[in-house]
Scaffold this active site. Structure first.
Site, PDB file in Angstrom:
ATOM      1  N   GLU A  75       5.539   3.728  -3.967  1.00 27.08           N
ATOM      2  CA  GLU A  75       6.368   2.850  -4.798  1.00 27.08           C
ATOM      3  C   GLU A  75       5.869   2.767  -6.234  1.00 27.08           C
ATOM      4  O   GLU A  75       6.607   2.393  -7.133  1.00 27.08           O
ATOM      5  CB  GLU A  75       6.409   1.442  -4.195  1.00 27.08           C
ATOM      6  CG  GLU A  75       7.129   1.388  -2.866  1.00 27.08           C
ATOM      7  CD  GLU A  75       6.959   0.053  -2.170  1.00 27.08           C
ATOM      8  OE1 GLU A  75       7.954  -0.509  -1.726  1.00 27.08           O
ATOM      9  OE2 GLU A  75       5.816  -0.439  -2.069  1.00 27.08           O
ATOM     10  N   ASP A 106      17.134   0.871   2.474  1.00 25.12           N
ATOM     11  CA  ASP A 106      17.761   0.942   3.805  1.00 25.12           C
ATOM     12  C   ASP A 106      18.601  -0.311   4.005  1.00 25.12           C
ATOM     13  O   ASP A 106      18.561  -1.220   3.184  1.00 25.12           O
ATOM     14  CB  ASP A 106      16.660   1.033   4.881  1.00 25.12           C
ATOM     15  CG  ASP A 106      15.732  -0.176   4.845  1.00 25.12           C
ATOM     16  OD1 ASP A 106      16.050  -1.189   5.488  1.00 25.12           O
ATOM     17  OD2 ASP A 106      14.695  -0.120   4.143  1.00 25.12           O
TER      18      ASP A 106
HETATM   19  N1  SAH Z   1       8.512   3.276   7.714  1.00 17.52           N
HETATM   20  C1  SAH Z   1       7.638   2.810   6.685  1.00 17.52           C
HETATM   21  C2  SAH Z   1       7.527   1.332   6.858  1.00 17.52           C
HETATM   22  C3  SAH Z   1       6.798   0.639   5.767  1.00 17.52           C
HETATM   23  S1  SAH Z   1       7.030  -1.091   5.900  1.00 17.52           S
HETATM   24  C4  SAH Z   1       6.311   3.536   6.808  1.00 17.52           C
HETATM   25  O1  SAH Z   1       6.012   3.983   7.907  1.00 17.52           O
HETATM   26  O2  SAH Z   1       5.578   3.664   5.813  1.00 17.52           O
HETATM   27  C5  SAH Z   1       8.253  -1.326   4.735  1.00 17.52           C
HETATM   28  C6  SAH Z   1       7.832  -1.653   3.356  1.00 17.52           C
HETATM   29  O3  SAH Z   1       9.004  -1.613   2.556  1.00 17.52           O
HETATM   30  C7  SAH Z   1       7.282  -3.066   3.210  1.00 17.52           C
HETATM   31  O4  SAH Z   1       6.313  -3.078   2.205  1.00 17.52           O
HETATM   32  C8  SAH Z   1       8.513  -3.906   2.850  1.00 17.52           C
HETATM   33  O5  SAH Z   1       8.268  -4.807   1.796  1.00 17.52           O
HETATM   34  C9  SAH Z   1       9.585  -2.894   2.426  1.00 17.52           C
HETATM   35  N2  SAH Z   1      10.810  -2.828   3.243  1.00 17.52           N
HETATM   36  C10 SAH Z   1      11.764  -1.891   3.042  1.00 17.52           C
HETATM   37  N3  SAH Z   1      12.748  -2.016   3.939  1.00 17.52           N
HETATM   38  C11 SAH Z   1      12.421  -3.061   4.739  1.00 17.52           C
HETATM   39  C12 SAH Z   1      13.040  -3.654   5.887  1.00 17.52           C
HETATM   40  N4  SAH Z   1      14.189  -3.177   6.395  1.00 17.52           N
HETATM   41  N5  SAH Z   1      12.425  -4.706   6.481  1.00 17.52           N
HETATM   42  C13 SAH Z   1      11.259  -5.174   5.985  1.00 17.52           C
HETATM   43  N6  SAH Z   1      10.620  -4.627   4.915  1.00 17.52           N
HETATM   44  C14 SAH Z   1      11.184  -3.591   4.294  1.00 17.52           C
END
Ligand code: SAH
Length: 252
Positions: free
Chosen positions: A12, A216
């Site tokens: 990010e 997403d």
């Molecule tokens: N699939 C990713 C998950 C990371 S967690 C991985 O394996 O790296 C998601 C990160 O993006 C968190 O820092 C949160 O702030 C943000 N985020 C994006 N979409 C999200 C969602 N649907 N629910 C919660 N956090 C989300």
């Protein structure tokens, strides 16, 4: 005085870190705090890691060790409200922890002993970020290139302003996001850090703001092309946004 720019994950903030030529790394609590300049402004950029505790710890270090005068959180979030689409940008006006519930002692969502469930962002920074976002989103092809715009269907991205909710859960089922929409009908998007930092900044009386790119729809496809989207789109949006905002500040 220094401004802090925080994101949860490396992807990010990658583009922004690449633009800080004079940055010096200071390690605290296993995190890298990159101290340098962006647009002539003193900045410290840091990856908080994922989740509310990680974010609150990072914010506390920024305030205590680096004495920052404002914290801006950027990164990605899952869209909740109808019309908040992948590639849109949400500039928070207020933040709430959707998984905090000390009822019946305190009303649901309220942070005990503060009297607040919703923590407001700094209006001036929020306004400036929203203006910067509108500018940045005007020309997605210019910023990202035609292939990325086509791959992710980002033809007409929009800026939204309103409630951002945070909790220690990656919301990745349609059922779970439906519950959030039902319980918090005005929530625009969900992520995992912002409201925790808002609470810390509130306690310290330091301005806070948050701006997130929608990666997403917090549904069954939420994990999809997540990593690629973050580096190809969100990271570049974050840099362009923060850059456009910093350019409006008086020189230091
Ligand atoms: N699939 C990713 C998950 C990371 S967690 C991985 O394996 O790296 C998601 C990160 O993006 C968190 O820092 C949160 O702030 C943000 N985020 C994006 N979409 C999200 C969602 N649907 N629910 C919660 N956090 C989300």
């Amino acid at each position: 005085m220094t401004i802090a720019v925080v994101a949860a994950m490396h992807e990010e903030l990658g583009a922004l870190l690449a633009q800080m030529p004079d940055e010096q790394r200071v390690q605290v609590a296993g995190r890298d705090f990159w101290v340098g300049h962006l647009h002539g402004q003193p900045v410290v950029a840091v990856l908080s890691r994922i989740g509310k505790v990680a974010a609150a710890l990072t914010a506390t270090v920024l305030l205590e060790r680096f004495k920052v005068r404002a914290i801006v959180f950027t990164g990605v979030a899952g869209g909740l409200a109808p019309g908040v689409r992948v590639g849109d940008v949400v500039v928070a006006t207020k933040l709430l922890q959707h998984d905090l519930d000390a009822s019946p002692i305190f009303p649901r969502y309220e942070v005990p002993l503060t009297g607040h469930a919703r923590f407001a962002v700094d209006t001036a920074i929020g306004d400036a970020l929203a203006a910067a976002a509108a500018e940045v989103l005007r020309d997605p092809v210019g910023l990202l290139g035609p292939q990325v715009v086509e791959d992710f269907g980002l033809a007409a991205p929009r800026v939204h302003r309103g409630l951002l909710v945070s909790g220690d859960r990656f919301v990745s089922t349609a059922a779970e996001s439906a519950v959030l929409r039902r319980d918090l009908p005005d929530a625009l998007a969900v992520e995992m850090e912002g409201a925790a930092v808002a609470q810390v900044c509130h306690d310290y009386g330091v301005p806070f703001a948050a701006v997130r790119t929608i990666s997403d729809r917090a549904d069954d496809e939420a994990h999809g092309d997540f990593t690629r989207f973050v580096s190809a789109v969100a990271s570049r949006y974050s840099l362009a946004l923060v850059d456009a905002w910093l350019a409006t500040l008086p020189a230091q």
